[in-house]
Every structure is written in structure tokens, then in C-alpha cells.
Design an enzyme around this catalytic site. Structure first.
Site, PDB file in Angstrom:
ATOM      1  N   LYS A 288       0.807  -1.223   0.000  1.00 20.03           N
ATOM      2  CA  LYS A 288       0.000   0.000   0.000  1.00 20.03           C
ATOM      3  C   LYS A 288       0.841   1.274   0.000  1.00 20.03           C
ATOM      4  CE  LYS A 288      -4.243  -1.985   1.690  1.00 20.03           C
ATOM      5  NZ  LYS A 288      -3.875  -3.399   1.984  1.00 20.03           N
TER       6      LYS A 288
HETATM    7  C1  PLP Z   1      -4.599  -4.424   1.467  1.00 19.77           C
HETATM    8  C2  PLP Z   1      -3.902  -5.715   1.349  1.00 19.77           C
HETATM    9  C3  PLP Z   1      -4.351  -6.714   0.453  1.00 19.77           C
HETATM   10  C4  PLP Z   1      -5.613  -6.573  -0.355  1.00 19.77           C
HETATM   11  O1  PLP Z   1      -5.491  -5.634  -1.394  1.00 19.77           O
HETATM   12  P1  PLP Z   1      -6.799  -5.062  -2.132  1.00 19.77           P
HETATM   13  O2  PLP Z   1      -6.299  -4.035  -3.073  1.00 19.77           O
HETATM   14  O3  PLP Z   1      -7.670  -4.498  -1.053  1.00 19.77           O
HETATM   15  O4  PLP Z   1      -7.461  -6.217  -2.824  1.00 19.77           O
HETATM   16  C5  PLP Z   1      -3.595  -7.868   0.342  1.00 19.77           C
HETATM   17  N1  PLP Z   1      -2.487  -8.069   1.090  1.00 19.77           N
HETATM   18  C6  PLP Z   1      -2.039  -7.139   1.966  1.00 19.77           C
HETATM   19  C7  PLP Z   1      -0.822  -7.433   2.765  1.00 19.77           C
HETATM   20  C8  PLP Z   1      -2.715  -5.929   2.121  1.00 19.77           C
HETATM   21  O5  PLP Z   1      -2.267  -5.026   3.001  1.00 19.77           O
END
Ligand code: PLP
Length: 432
Positions: free
Chosen positions: A107
Site C-alpha cells: 500500500k
Molecule cells: C490491502 C492488502 C491486500 C488486499 O489488497 P486489495 O487491493 O484491497 O485487494 C492484500 N495483502 C495485503 C498485505 C494488504 O495489506
């Protein structure tokens, strides 16, 4: 580029307005009015270009002249100032590691890009704005890090007391400056509900304009296309069909990959890898979409019962289920299967995966097993295993060394304020 609401009850708007408001006035998600097409010649030989050059070309059409080209290039370069390596586990499977950023989860890219865009818009026209965000763990840290010190932006993060890991809590509570953390007596859904209520509250809006920093915000969602361009650049010379298995929760990441594919990037297929929160997989199987109550799992960043980006995926294929099935498969796994996959990856490849990456690995394996023609598959390793230390260490009965940056973080002091309910949040937002 104009953005229109997928509820079709708001007028189309430009990139800066869509970013500053998060959701359209009719509460719909914004979606670009057309999907830009990239030059096919250029796409065929990405290795001839640098990563920032490629990612600039990919995002530029979505922003147009709202950010000068030189500035946008700088934003892209700063956003991507760490590595995105692929660990090749065997001749068919690789792990695309998206955890080398400051908060050790994927993220970071979206948060850093969005923070820099808002920072630029604020340097043109100063207007105090509050980013209000609920987190189950990773979003909070990425947003705290990305927005730290950005002029004109206050950040308020809501997180469920006792439900995030130690590292995650330190990441979102120790920054200070323009970052505030509120510790909520409740679960993630309670935090999310409070945030949604606040966005609809006209009294708050009058004194304190709010925006979101979840993947509903286009400036956090779209830059996630970069991972796919970076991976295809690295794998193009293999000349094999490429498939991506994406551990999915809100489906922002995979949906950005599907955008990249629509723009012309050479991707054969996507796999949505889910834990037991599998509403989209059910839709693929039955044609009926039914949001479900969230089920808590070991891969908790994917504990989403009603993924907000599903509507964007439907838009990408114009609601054509047959077409969607051609480009997307889905698989769902239990916690026991996830732990077994963590063990298997360690035993067979000496690779330490976090629970989310492990789910991605399982999805990829099941998909490749169905194919006879050669494919190369990449699963996205979305978080560093230390972010889920308890699960990983107890599954492998081994210690995972903490990176230096985390050792330092753990000595910092936690700064947060406890709140019990929406009234507490509202008075906090109205007063401070
Ligand atoms: C947020 C997150 C996801 C999911 O991603 P999306 O874009 O919401 O589908 C998967 N793995 C981790 C470690 C995350 O922080």
C-alpha cells in the site's frame, strides 16, 4: 481525462476534484470516462525504458495537464524509490515482492502517490483538507508514512483497539506532526462505519472538508498499475504467457492490473486469490453477487465481505460475465491451507511468505495445474512476513529477523486517543 461516478447521478469531474473528494456526490466510485490505449510497439519492448519512464507514460493520460509533466515525473520517481524484485521460485513461478517500501506492504505505492498529488494541488491553492481513514492494519501505516509533513493535509486514522499487530500499531501511532491516530473500542467494521457516517455528515463537512485514502480514491487506486508494468518489463524476454495471482480484499490492486491490461499491457490472465471472504469468487461461479459479513482470517488485510472495487471490475468488462471469466479466475482458501502453503514455500524453496502471499501462491498453483501450455505465473507478495510475525513464526517454528527500520520503530512512543463511538469521533473532528 474526466471521471464519472459509477452511480451515474453526478456530473463528471477532473482528476484534482475526484482526488480531493474521494467519492462522487452521489456516493459512487469515480471511473475514467475512457481507458487510454498505449502504443503497442512501445509496449512490446519495455526493457528499453526505465521504470519511472514507463510508469509516467502509464499514469499521465489519467491526469492530463492537471500536474505539469516535469512535476508528475518527479512524483512517479519519488513514489517508486525502492525495489520491486521478482524471486523466481522455479521455472514457472515467481514472487513479485511489493514490500520493500517504508511500511513493508504494497500500500506504500498508492499512499505515496496520492500524498504527493494532494501536496502538489495544495501548493497551488491552499485549502486545509483532512484525510480520514479506517484501517485493519496496513493502510494506516502506509497513509501515515506517505502523508507525513504534507502541507495543508491533516490525517486521522481509526484503528480497532487490540486488533492490529504490534508493528502495525507502531507504524500508525508514532509519526506525530500532522498524523493523528484514534483507537476505537470495536472491530474494523466499526471503524469503517464511523468513517462512512462522517463522510455523510454535513455539519462536519462545513467546518472540515474530508477525503478518503482507501483504494476508492483514484489517486490511490490507479498507481497500483505500476506493479504490473514493472513485472512485465522484467519478464517480457521469457516470451511466455504471463499470469498474475493477486491476494485480494477490496480488489483495488487486481482491478488496477486489469486496467493496465485494458491499456494494452501483455497479461494473459488474472487470478483473484481469496481467503474465506469470497463474494467475488461466488459471483464468478454463479453470476450472482451477494455481499457477505466479514469472516476474520489469518490474512486479515483481505477480510472484506463486500469489496468496494468490484463495481469497477464490472465496469472494465461492461458487466459481461463471460468476458470476465476469460480474464479472471478465482480461488478461495482456509486458514489451514494458508499455513500449509507457508510451510510448503519454506520447505521447497526456502522462501518465507506472509499469509497473504501464501494465499496468492495457492491460487497460482491451482490455476497453473489446469493448464497444459507453458505459462509463467507471478504471485504478488503484498507484505513482508515480519508484519505477520506471529503466524509466520508459529507456522515455521523459526525466527524471522526484524529489519533495522522496524527495530528502531519499536522503540518509539505510541501517540493515540481512545474513542468509544461516533459521537466521540464527531466532536474530535469538529473541535481539533
Ligand atoms: C490491502 C492488502 C491486500 C488486499 O489488497 P486489495 O487491493 O484491497 O485487494 C492484500 N495483502 C495485503 C498485505 C494488504 O495489506
Amino acid at each position: 481525462m474526466k471521471y464519472s461516478s459509477l452511480n451515474y447521478n453526478s456530473v463528471a469531474t477532473n482528476f484534482p476534484t475526484a482526488v480531493r473528494s474521494g467519492l462522487a456526490p452521489d456516493r459512487g466510485l469515480y471511473f475514467p470516462e475512457h481507458i487510454p490505449q498505449l502504443d503497442s510497439q512501445w509496449l512490446r519492448n519495455l526493457a528499453a525504458h526505465s521504470i519511472p519512464d514507463i510508469c509516467f507514460e502509464a499514469i499521465h493520460p489519467f491526469i492530463g495537464n492537471h500536474i505539469p509533466e516535469e512535476k508528475l515525473f518527479q512524483i512517479v520517481e519519488e513514489t517508486l524509490s525502492f525495489d520491486f524484485p521478482i524471486a523466481h521460485l522455479n521455472n514457472q513461478i515467481g514472487a513479485l515482492e511489493l514490500f520493500h517500501g517504508p511500511t513493508l506492504a504494497f500500500k506504500d505505492v498508492g499512499a505515496r502517490f496520492m500524498a504527493r498529488c494532494l501536496g502538489y494541488f495544495n501548493s497551488q491553492k491552499q485549502e486545509q483538507l483532512t484525510v480520514l481513514v479506517a484501517t485493519s492494519g496496513d493502510t494506516g501505516g502506509a497513509v501515515a508514512d506517505g502523508f507525513l509533513g504534507v502541507q495543508g493535509i491533516d490525517v486521522v486514522i481509526l484503528y480497532p483497539k487490540g486488533k492490529v499487530s504490534n508493528i502495525q500499531e507502531k507504524q500508525l501511532t508514532t509519526q506525530g506532526q500532522n498524523i493523528r491516530a484514534l483507537e476505537v473500542e470495536g472491530v474494523f467494521d466499526d471503524c469503517q462505519d464511523m468513517v462512512k457516517t462522517a463522510f455523510l455528515d454535513d455539519q462536519i463537512k462545513k467546518v472540515r472538508p474530508l477525503t478518503s485514502a482507501n483504494s476508492i480514491n483514484i489517486a490511490r487506486w490507479l498507481p497500483q498499475m505500476f506493479y504490473y508494468f514493472i513485472a512485465v518489463r522484467a519478464l517480457q524476454e521469457r516470451n511466455e504467457k504471463l499470469v498474475f495471482s493477486v491476494p485480494s480484499g477490496n480488489f483495488g490492486n487486481i482491478c488496477a492490473g486489469m486496467m493496465a491490461q485494458k491499456m494494452g499491457l501483455g497479461i494473459d490472465h488474472f487470478i483473484a486469490a481469496n481467503n474465506r471472504n469470497d463474494a467475488v469468487i461466488n459471483y464468478l461461479n454463479t453470476g450472482v453477487y451477494e455481499p457477505k459479513k466479514t469472516i476474520p482470517t489469518l490474512s486479515n488485510a483481505m477480510d472484506v465481505g463486500d469489496p468496494s472495487n468490484f463495481i469497477r471490475i464490472q465496469k472494465i468488462v461492461n458487466n459481461d460475465l463471460t468476458l470476465l471469466k476469460k480474464i479472471l479466475s478465482g480461488f478461495s482458501y482456509s486458514d489451514a491451507e494458508t499455513k500449509k502453503a507457508i510451510e510448503e514455500l519454506y520447505k521447497n524453496y526456502q522462501y518465507i511468505a506472509d499469509p497473504h502471499g501464501a494465499v496468492g501462491y495457492l491460487g497460482l498453483k491451482d490455476y497453473l495445474n489446469e493448464k497444459d501450455t507453458p505459462h509463467y505465473g507471478v504471485f504478488l507478495e503484498t507484505a513482508h512476513p515480519v508484519k505477520f510475525l506471529d503466524v509466520v513464526e508459529s507456522t515455521l517454528s523459526t525466527e524471522v529477523p526484524l529489519p533495522k527500520s522496524i527495530q528502531k520503530l519499536m522503540t518509539k512512543e505510541k501517540l493515540s486517543q481512545e474513542i468509544q463511538n461516533y459521537e466521540d469521533l464527531k466532536s474530535y473532528l469538529m473541535q481539533s
